[in-house]
Design a protein around this motif. Structure first.
Motif, mmCIF file in Angstrom:
data_model
loop_
_atom_site.group_PDB
_atom_site.id
_atom_site.type_symbol
_atom_site.label_atom_id
_atom_site.label_comp_id
_atom_site.label_asym_id
_atom_site.label_seq_id
_atom_site.Cartn_x
_atom_site.Cartn_y
_atom_site.Cartn_z
ATOM 1 N N LEU A 37 14.128 10.819 4.361
ATOM 2 C CA LEU A 37 15.370 10.273 3.811
ATOM 3 C C LEU A 37 15.924 11.131 2.687
ATOM 4 O O LEU A 37 17.154 11.280 2.560
ATOM 5 C CB LEU A 37 15.133 8.849 3.304
ATOM 6 N N ARG A 38 15.050 11.678 1.861
ATOM 7 C CA ARG A 38 15.521 12.379 0.672
ATOM 8 C C ARG A 38 15.673 13.887 0.865
ATOM 9 O O ARG A 38 16.462 14.519 0.172
ATOM 10 C CB ARG A 38 14.559 12.128 -0.496
ATOM 11 N N THR A 39 14.934 14.457 1.792
ATOM 12 C CA THR A 39 14.921 15.920 1.888
ATOM 13 C C THR A 39 15.216 16.424 3.292
ATOM 14 O O THR A 39 16.166 17.189 3.502
ATOM 15 C CB THR A 39 13.548 16.461 1.422
ATOM 16 N N GLU A 40 14.405 16.003 4.254
ATOM 17 C CA GLU A 40 14.433 16.661 5.556
ATOM 18 C C GLU A 40 15.758 16.510 6.275
ATOM 19 O O GLU A 40 16.303 17.484 6.823
ATOM 20 C CB GLU A 40 13.294 16.106 6.425
ATOM 21 N N GLU A 94 10.485 2.461 3.938
ATOM 22 C CA GLU A 94 11.216 3.423 3.121
ATOM 23 C C GLU A 94 10.261 4.383 2.417
ATOM 24 O O GLU A 94 10.549 5.587 2.299
ATOM 25 C CB GLU A 94 12.069 2.686 2.092
ATOM 26 N N GLU A 95 9.129 3.874 1.955
ATOM 27 C CA GLU A 95 8.144 4.764 1.339
ATOM 28 C C GLU A 95 7.578 5.750 2.358
ATOM 29 O O GLU A 95 7.385 6.927 2.067
ATOM 30 C CB GLU A 95 7.018 3.939 0.714
ATOM 31 N N ASP A 96 7.298 5.251 3.549
ATOM 32 C CA ASP A 96 6.773 6.136 4.586
ATOM 33 C C ASP A 96 7.775 7.223 4.968
ATOM 34 O O ASP A 96 7.386 8.329 5.349
ATOM 35 C CB ASP A 96 6.403 5.322 5.826
ATOM 36 N N PRO A 144 20.744 2.051 8.073
ATOM 37 C CA PRO A 144 19.340 1.639 8.163
ATOM 38 C C PRO A 144 18.410 2.839 8.130
ATOM 39 O O PRO A 144 18.727 3.915 8.645
ATOM 40 C CB PRO A 144 19.283 0.910 9.517
ATOM 41 N N ASN A 145 17.255 2.651 7.502
ATOM 42 C CA ASN A 145 16.288 3.746 7.404
ATOM 43 C C ASN A 145 15.846 4.235 8.779
ATOM 44 O O ASN A 145 15.645 5.438 8.989
ATOM 45 C CB ASN A 145 15.075 3.295 6.590
ATOM 46 N N ALA A 146 15.697 3.309 9.728
ATOM 47 C CA ALA A 146 15.303 3.716 11.078
ATOM 48 C C ALA A 146 16.378 4.592 11.711
ATOM 49 O O ALA A 146 16.076 5.554 12.437
ATOM 50 C CB ALA A 146 15.043 2.480 11.945
ATOM 51 N N ALA A 147 17.657 4.286 11.432
ATOM 52 C CA ALA A 147 18.740 5.093 11.983
ATOM 53 C C ALA A 147 18.747 6.492 11.375
ATOM 54 O O ALA A 147 18.996 7.486 12.069
ATOM 55 C CB ALA A 147 20.078 4.404 11.756
ATOM 56 N N VAL A 148 18.476 6.599 10.077
ATOM 57 C CA VAL A 148 18.436 7.911 9.432
ATOM 58 C C VAL A 148 17.288 8.743 10.004
ATOM 59 O O VAL A 148 17.435 9.946 10.264
ATOM 60 C CB VAL A 148 18.300 7.760 7.909
ATOM 61 N N ASN A 159 0.836 -1.189 0.000
ATOM 62 C CA ASN A 159 0.000 0.000 0.000
ATOM 63 C C ASN A 159 0.874 1.243 0.000
ATOM 64 O O ASN A 159 1.631 1.474 0.925
ATOM 65 C CB ASN A 159 -0.918 0.019 1.227
ATOM 66 N N ALA A 160 0.757 2.026 -1.042
ATOM 67 C CA ALA A 160 1.575 3.246 -1.125
ATOM 68 C C ALA A 160 0.988 4.363 -0.303
ATOM 69 O O ALA A 160 1.687 5.260 0.134
ATOM 70 C CB ALA A 160 1.710 3.687 -2.585
#
Length: 454
Positions: free
Chosen positions: A80-83, A73-75, A266-270, A2-3
């Motif tokens: 991840l990409r900006t903030e 990663e989608e959430d 890891p995404n959680a670490a970022v 689900n996106a």
């Protein structure tokens, strides 16, 4: 997958700091009484995460376990990409597009340096305060390209000799590596003044800010460096396995080519680093507004620098201790040792009394500590939650531990009683003749020691 969240999906897909970070909640850590809690004096090794940052990391890990890494990663896409890059750019005084998120500072430095190609005989500068990890990278560069590695000398007071640098800098210097604050002591190296010396020349200027960012202002633009790296789990108090880098535009292509071969954090670490940066920004504003009362009414500012004189006094009041504090400008890190007691023993005795600090070994900074005569030292580092009561408790625990061990060493030991000799045999057999050739060496424990390379 689900996106987007549906009306029946009870997950909260908002991972930005507007949801995960709240200044009224995260400015406080877990409540504890002054005498009952552990006194954490190892922020340089591992800063304790604020409660909301820790809760966010745990929530991300739980969601990843339940829904999978791609959904998480989608959430977290905006984070991840900006903030996180916008927050890093604001922290370091550089454009957000020039920042990168990495697993650790040493790995980012290795990624870039492994792509440099100085000419044969060109010079690479480092300092006696360089870490073993970065020295290993520099020596590998020397062996690969046949450049030379030179160590900037120190003045008598322990500061870097800037006059020597000004006299010897030239365009045959390809790389200059300087640590802002080293891991083994609290000296603050003048990275901005060094940047002014190097500015007219073509060298790449690399600064390690792992032990300074979060406790001292770090502005890569004012420093004038082309590479600045740091860890997120020390004075920034983020999660482990995530760090950051600033790269000048001319270095980004080489860095990204090498970094593509390394695993991403890891995404959680970022997400945790992003929340820690938000907490740091709010804490900095609060500390600036309350500087006049911070050292008397509670935690002493951004990283407890206001308590450094009290920390030094607590160490100096303990008999037999020696400070290792070169240089004229000190940070919130203090290294010391006891003349007669091993550092590991003192650290264990302090831990038993509820005081946590770190033991460093000479191999961590092999160009500095061995020459200072200190094989092992103790390192105490202050944090934003450190209080005057913590320092007083540390001083009492240190004096008690030293007094206890010193008294134990002076206590007479009982004489050893040798067992009776065996009765002589009636008929002695001839002694066995050892075989010819070299005697085999008994098995022994082995360890690896990093020695400085000239």
């Amino acid at each position: 997958m689900n996106a987007t969240p549906s009306s029946t999906d009870h997950r909260d897909h908002t991972y930005g700091t507007d949801h995960a970070y709240d200044t009224d909640r995260t400015d406080r850590t877990e409540p504890a009484d002054q005498e009952g809690r552990t006194v954490h004096l190892d922020t340089a090794g591992w800063g304790t995460m604020p409660a909301a940052v820790r809760a966010l990391v745990a929530d991300c890990a739980s969601r990843e376990d339940r829904y999978g890494p791609h959904e998480l990663e989608e959430d977290l896409e905006d984070v991840l990409r900006t903030e996180v890059h916008e927050r890093l750019g604001a922290l370091l005084g550089v454009p957000a597009a020039d920042t990168a998120v990495v697993t650790d500072a040493a790995g980012a430095f290795d990624d870039l340096v492994s792509r440099l190609a100085p000419g044969r005989g060109e010079r690479v500068w480092t300092t006696p305060y360089e870490s073993a990890a970065r020295l290993t990278t520099l020596y590998a560069l020397r062996d690969r390209t046949r450049c030379t590695v030179e160590v900037v000398p120190l003045r008598e007071d322990g500061d870097l000799d800037l006059e020597w640098m000004a006299r010897h800098i030239d365009d045959d210097v390809a790389l200059v590596s300087v640590v802002h604050v080293p891991s083994g002591c609290g000296i603050v190296n003048p990275v901005e003044e060094i940047g002014q010396i190097l500015a007219p020349y073509r060298c790449v200027y690399a600064v390690d800010a792992s032990y300074s960012v979060g406790q001292l202002p770090v502005d890569a633009g004012r420093i004038g460096c082309q590479l600045l790296t740091g860890d997120g789990w020390r004075f920034l108090r983020g999660p482990y396995d995530v760090g950051f880098a600033f790269l000048a535009p001319r270095l980004r292509a080489a860095f990204e080519d090498a970094a593509a071969r390394r695993p991403l954090p890891p995404n959680a670490a970022v997400a945790g680093l992003n929340a820690a940066l938000a907490h740091h920004t709010a804490a900095t504003a609060t500390a600036t507004a309350t500087t006049a009362t911070a050292t008397t009414d509670g935690a002493a500012g951004l990283a407890g620098q206001g308590l450094l004189p009290a920390l030094r006094a607590a160490v100096e009041e303990c008999p037999g201790t020696e400070l290792i504090a070169p240089g004229r400008v000190q940070s919130a890190i203090l290294a010391f040792r006891h003349r007669d007691l091993p550092a590991a023993l003192v650290r264990r005795r302090l831990a038993a009394r509820g005081v946590v600090l770190w033991k460093t070994v000479a191999q961590e900074t092999p160009l500095h500590l061995p020459r200072s005569g200190a094989a092992t030292t103790l390192r105490a580092s202050l944090g934003p939650d450190t209080t005057p009561q913590d320092i007083a408790r540390f001083g009492r625990a240190l004096r008690e531990a030293v007094r206890e061990e010193t008294a134990g060493a002076q206590r007479p030991r009982p004489a050893r009683t040798l067992p009776p000799a065996p009765a002589p045999a009636l008929a002695s057999a001839p002694a066995p003749v050892p075989p010819a050739g070299p005697r085999p060496r008994p098995p022994a424990r082995r360890h690896l020691t990093l020695c400085p390379t000239p």
